[in-house]
Design an enzyme around this catalytic site. Structure first.
Site, PDB file in Angstrom:
ATOM      1  N   ARG A   1     -13.691  -8.826   4.659  1.00 20.31           N
ATOM      2  CA  ARG A   1     -12.493  -9.230   5.392  1.00 20.31           C
ATOM      3  C   ARG A   1     -11.970 -10.535   4.794  1.00 20.31           C
ATOM      4  NH1 ARG A   1     -12.042  -4.782   6.847  1.00 20.31           N
ATOM      5  NH2 ARG A   1     -11.955  -3.961   8.963  1.00 20.31           N
TER       6      ARG A   1
ATOM      7  N   GLU B   1      -3.109 -10.022   5.541  1.00 23.49           N
ATOM      8  CA  GLU B   1      -2.631  -8.776   4.917  1.00 23.49           C
ATOM      9  C   GLU B   1      -1.381  -8.253   5.613  1.00 23.49           C
ATOM     10  OE1 GLU B   1      -5.819  -5.931   4.705  1.00 23.49           O
ATOM     11  OE2 GLU B   1      -7.108  -7.346   3.673  1.00 23.49           O
TER      12      GLU B   1
ATOM     13  N   HIS C   1      -6.776  -3.599  -0.350  1.00 23.14           N
ATOM     14  CA  HIS C   1      -7.696  -3.166   0.713  1.00 23.14           C
ATOM     15  C   HIS C   1      -7.998  -1.669   0.588  1.00 23.14           C
ATOM     16  CE1 HIS C   1      -9.107  -4.031   5.099  1.00 23.14           C
ATOM     17  NE2 HIS C   1      -9.875  -3.133   4.529  1.00 23.14           N
TER      18      HIS C   1
HETATM   19  C1  DGY Z   1     -13.167  -0.727   7.535  1.00 25.33           C
HETATM   20  O1  DGY Z   1     -13.629   0.378   7.785  1.00 25.33           O
HETATM   21  O2  DGY Z   1     -13.486  -1.742   8.158  1.00 25.33           O
HETATM   22  C2  DGY Z   1     -12.160  -0.798   6.434  1.00 25.33           C
HETATM   23  O3  DGY Z   1     -11.999  -2.109   5.985  1.00 25.33           O
HETATM   24  C3  DGY Z   1     -10.834  -0.277   6.938  1.00 25.33           C
HETATM   25  O4  DGY Z   1     -10.656  -0.771   8.205  1.00 25.33           O
END
Ligand code: DGY
Length: 333
Positions: free
Chosen positions: A248, A277, A295
């Site tokens: 993240r 993002e 991402h």
């Molecule tokens: C997750 O599964 O956490 C991915 O980053 C997409 O949300």
């Protein structure tokens, strides 16, 4: 006499999901799909949360206290079956207060995400992004003994922050590339797992950061890990260190990262996630030694379909009156 059939739960899905997942949901549930895939704003999320028994959000939805208050006022929402493993976009305290259960999709995106982390570990020191841009720009003038030099992977030390499923899958891959594995995790792994991965545990994150060549972040984003990597910690790292983040964006202070790169405190970064993002700090776009991805850690057809199947399984088990397998909030079964 045939048993009376249970009414199908009203399910609202906030984004488009893979076609087979949507088709199966339509067979099983009274489902409302988001066919044009426009992300919902807060008012639309609150409206949806007030009208359904099950909401299926994703990382792009901010499920805040107001959305959950609307759910509580509507009195229908019982389950938030998140499409994704990270749940930092959901106010879990507010969900608990509204007595809404939360599930996620662990396990099915481990390998895809670890593959992407490994791809970044290879791409950044070996300058794959810069090389690709050179060829595409028509500026490549042929092989040269001093052209496109980067840094060797084999023999370097990798520091993994967060040794859950994904961290361990990264460790397995890293060993095959000749990296030695170091890790920082709240809990030390069992001796046999540590032995299998030939991994060295560092209780003190600062001490590990000062010793490793590559750092990869594989922990969840929580209040404790928000800006875990900040200006002070960049200063502890080696000048030839590279940082990789496919977890993240908020775990790294992005402004501090830009400064550390500008000042040469670290050598480069490979980022699949960002603090705001889809916004990306403009300085990152200009800096050499940086590989940027949108991402896409779990973005395989297989992975996204398996995530959808997990969402469906969680809803079905809940609708049958049982404990869903991937409960995040244990107390509200
Ligand atoms: C997750 O599964 O956490 C991915 O980053 C997409 O949300």
């Amino acid at each position: 006499m045939a048993p009376a059939s249970r009414p199908r739960p009203k399910v609202i899905v906030t984004r488009r999901l893979p076609q087979p997942v949507e088709t199966r949901m339509a067979e099983l549930f009274d489902v409302e799909l988001n066919l044009d895939d426009t992300p919902m704003n807060q008012a639309a999320l609150a409206d949806a949360a007030a009208r359904c028994e099950v909401l299926v959000p994703t990382v792009t939805d901010e499920i805040d206290a107001e959305v959950l208050n609307a759910a509580a006022a509507g009195g229908r929402l019982k389950l938030m079956a998140n499409f994704g493993v990270g749940v930092d976009h959901i106010d879990l305290a507010a969900a608990r207060a509204a007595r809404v259960a939360v599930t996620n999709t662990p396990g099915v995106l481990t390998d895809d995400t670890a593959d992407l982390v490994m791809a970044l570990i290879l791409s950044v020191p070996r300058r794959l992004g810069a090389g690709e841009k050179l060829v595409r720009a028509g500026q490549w003038q042929g092989w040269a003994p001093t052209g496109m030099l980067g840094h060797r992977i084999t023999g370097k030390r990798l520091g993994i922050i967060g040794m859950g499923r994904i961290g361990r899958a990264v460790a397995t891959r890293a060993r095959a590339f000749g990296l030695t594995v170091h890790y920082h995790n709240r809990h030390r792994l069992r001796a046999e797992v540590e032995g299998e991965l030939e991994a060295t545990w560092w209780e003190n994150l600062d001490a590990m950061l000062a010793r490793v060549d590559f750092i990869t972040i594989n922990c969840p984003h929580t209040p404790e890990t928000h800006h875990l990597i900040d200006a002070r910690r960049f200063k502890l790292m080696q000048r030839q260190a590279y940082i990789i983040n496919a977890a993240r964006g908020e775990i790294i202070d992005e402004a501090a990262l830009c400064e550390a790169l500008e000042k040469g405190e670290i050598a480069g970064a490979g980022l699949d996630v960002f603090e705001r993002e889809p916004e990306v700090d403009a300085r990152l776009l200009e800096l050499p030694g940086v590989v940027l991805l949108p991402h896409m850690g779990s973005a395989t057809f297989e992975g996204r379909q398996a995530m959808g199947e997990k969402v469906i399984a969680n809803i079905r088990v809940w609708a049958d009156g049982h404990r869903p397998p991937d409960l995040v909030l244990e107390e509200w079964v």
